[in-house]
Design an enzyme around this catalytic site. Structure first.
Site, mmCIF file in Angstrom:
data_model
loop_
_atom_site.group_PDB
_atom_site.id
_atom_site.type_symbol
_atom_site.label_atom_id
_atom_site.label_comp_id
_atom_site.label_asym_id
_atom_site.label_seq_id
_atom_site.Cartn_x
_atom_site.Cartn_y
_atom_site.Cartn_z
ATOM 1 N N LYS A 67 0.859 -1.178 0.000
ATOM 2 C CA LYS A 67 0.000 0.000 0.000
ATOM 3 C C LYS A 67 0.895 1.227 0.000
ATOM 4 C CE LYS A 67 -2.272 1.678 3.644
ATOM 5 N NZ LYS A 67 -3.325 1.888 4.676
ATOM 6 N N ASN A 160 -13.583 14.000 23.076
ATOM 7 C CA ASN A 160 -12.737 14.417 21.972
ATOM 8 C C ASN A 160 -12.087 15.751 22.311
ATOM 9 O OD1 ASN A 160 -11.819 13.864 19.193
ATOM 10 N ND2 ASN A 160 -12.876 15.765 18.691
ATOM 11 N N SER A 199 -4.516 11.374 16.887
ATOM 12 C CA SER A 199 -3.170 11.531 16.317
ATOM 13 C C SER A 199 -2.380 12.481 17.201
ATOM 14 C CB SER A 199 -3.261 12.073 14.877
ATOM 15 O OG SER A 199 -3.898 11.152 14.033
ATOM 16 N N THR A 221 -1.585 5.325 17.005
ATOM 17 C CA THR A 221 -0.131 5.478 17.010
ATOM 18 C C THR A 221 0.509 4.571 15.972
ATOM 19 O OG1 THR A 221 -0.118 6.119 19.340
ATOM 20 C CG2 THR A 221 1.943 5.296 18.437
ATOM 21 N N LYS A 226 4.604 9.318 18.234
ATOM 22 C CA LYS A 226 3.188 9.412 18.561
ATOM 23 C C LYS A 226 2.897 8.660 19.856
ATOM 24 C CE LYS A 226 0.500 10.081 14.302
ATOM 25 N NZ LYS A 226 -0.548 9.452 13.457
#
Length: 321
Positions: A67, A160, A199, A221, A226
């Site tokens: 990919k 969030n 992220s 991650t 990250k």
């Protein structure tokens, strides 16, 4: 060569097909029948983009490919495109000749959700009732839809960084007939299953946000630096992953290993649980954590499934290449 354009993927690929493909390839990886190639992921110095390649070979499913794609953070605001862009290429493992090119955007969203869903099936308590979501972006909606199919949840709670985005996942919960409540992070202790899909480069989830018996899937991650959860949480949990090498280098376990809180040998492949060579969860009080770093073999397995469906339905475009 067969081409399956991005525009066709949503009508071809189901969550169930994605789940089955990902579960099978995780099992093949753990059995030593499939392996991933080293990941290449670089900042290209243009549009703040990250671009790279993930590939591998599944000797059981006879799938070979890669990919190519990455993250363009300004796509949505500048061009009305999603920020993640990718394409999957499949090759004939007998000859090396290119076999197919498949749109990878919707495919990536479904395979990522399938991975956390597989972890819930095999690691979450059977009596789990409260689903927790940390993150409410585009990918979070795919994650929640897949997760709600794995247990008989009676409530979804969500948090969030940008609360105005929470209606994204509230809508998914409503479509499934499950009540939704926006909460502060501290109330994630109420959740039996948690998916974190952010992220971030600093931990959002602290060890004391997680109650005994919880299963948490960390899905954001996939790059060095990250971090979604406090490293101390991994020391409290039994840790599983898609691929150990990625988990300790670019996944959530990189920080706990670097701090000496866990060792590489403390990270287990989810495929071992699928194959029954690891017991998985052993008590109702055990915290289990799945570090979903995203492996190329996931993409290849799902792409191969898409190609089969496209051929069967007469949708695949054949070109002489």
């Amino acid at each position: 060569m067969l081409i399956v354009p991005e525009r066709e993927i949503a009508d071809l690929l189901t969550r169930a097909a994605s789940f089955d493909a990902v579960e099978r390839v995780f099992a093949a990886m753990a059995a030593g029948e499939a392996y991933n190639f080293p990941v290449i992921r670089e900042a290209i110095g243009h549009e703040d983009a990250l671009y790279g390649f993930k590939g591998g070979f599944d000797g059981k499913g006879m799938t070979l490919g890669l990919k190519a794609g990455g993250y363009w953070p300004h796509n949505l605001e500048k061009r009305g495109l999603i920020n993640h862009q990718s394409t999957v290429f499949l090759f004939d493992p007998d000859t090396g000749k290119v076999a197919a090119m498949v749109g990878g955007n919707y495919l990536t969203a479904l395979r990522t959700a399938a991975a956390s869903s597989v972890s819930i099936k095999h690691l979450a308590r059977k009596d789990a009732k409260v689903m927790g979501m940390i993150g409410a972006g585009h990918q979070a909606t795919f994650q929640l839809r897949a997760a709600l199919e794995q247990r008989d949840f009676d409530k979804v709670i969500g948090w969030n960084y940008h609360p105005e985005m929470l209606p994204n996942i509230a809508k998914v919960a409503a479509e499934a007939g499950v009540p939704f409540e926006a909460v502060e992070l501290e109330r994630m202790t109420e959740a039996d299953v948690i998916i974190s899909i952010t992220s971030t480069f600093a931990p959002t989830v602290m060890a004391d946000h997680i109650s005994p018996g919880t299963h948490i899937a960390c899905m954001g991650t996939d790059t060095k630096g990250k971090q979604e959860v406090e490293a101390a949480l991994l020391a409290r949990a039994t840790v599983f992953t898609d691929e150990v090498a990625q988990s300790i280098s670019i996944g959530e376990a990189q920080h706990a290993v670097a701090q000496g809180l866990i060792k590489e040998s403390d990270v287990h492949q989810i495929g071992e649980v699928i194959n029954a060579t690891h017991a998985g969860r052993t008590s109702d009080d055990e915290i289990t954590l799945f570090d979903g770093t995203g492996v190329g073999l996931q993409d290849l397995a799902v792409a191969a499934s898409v190609v089969e469906l496209a051929v069967a339905q007469g949708i695949a475009i054949e070109v002489d290449f």
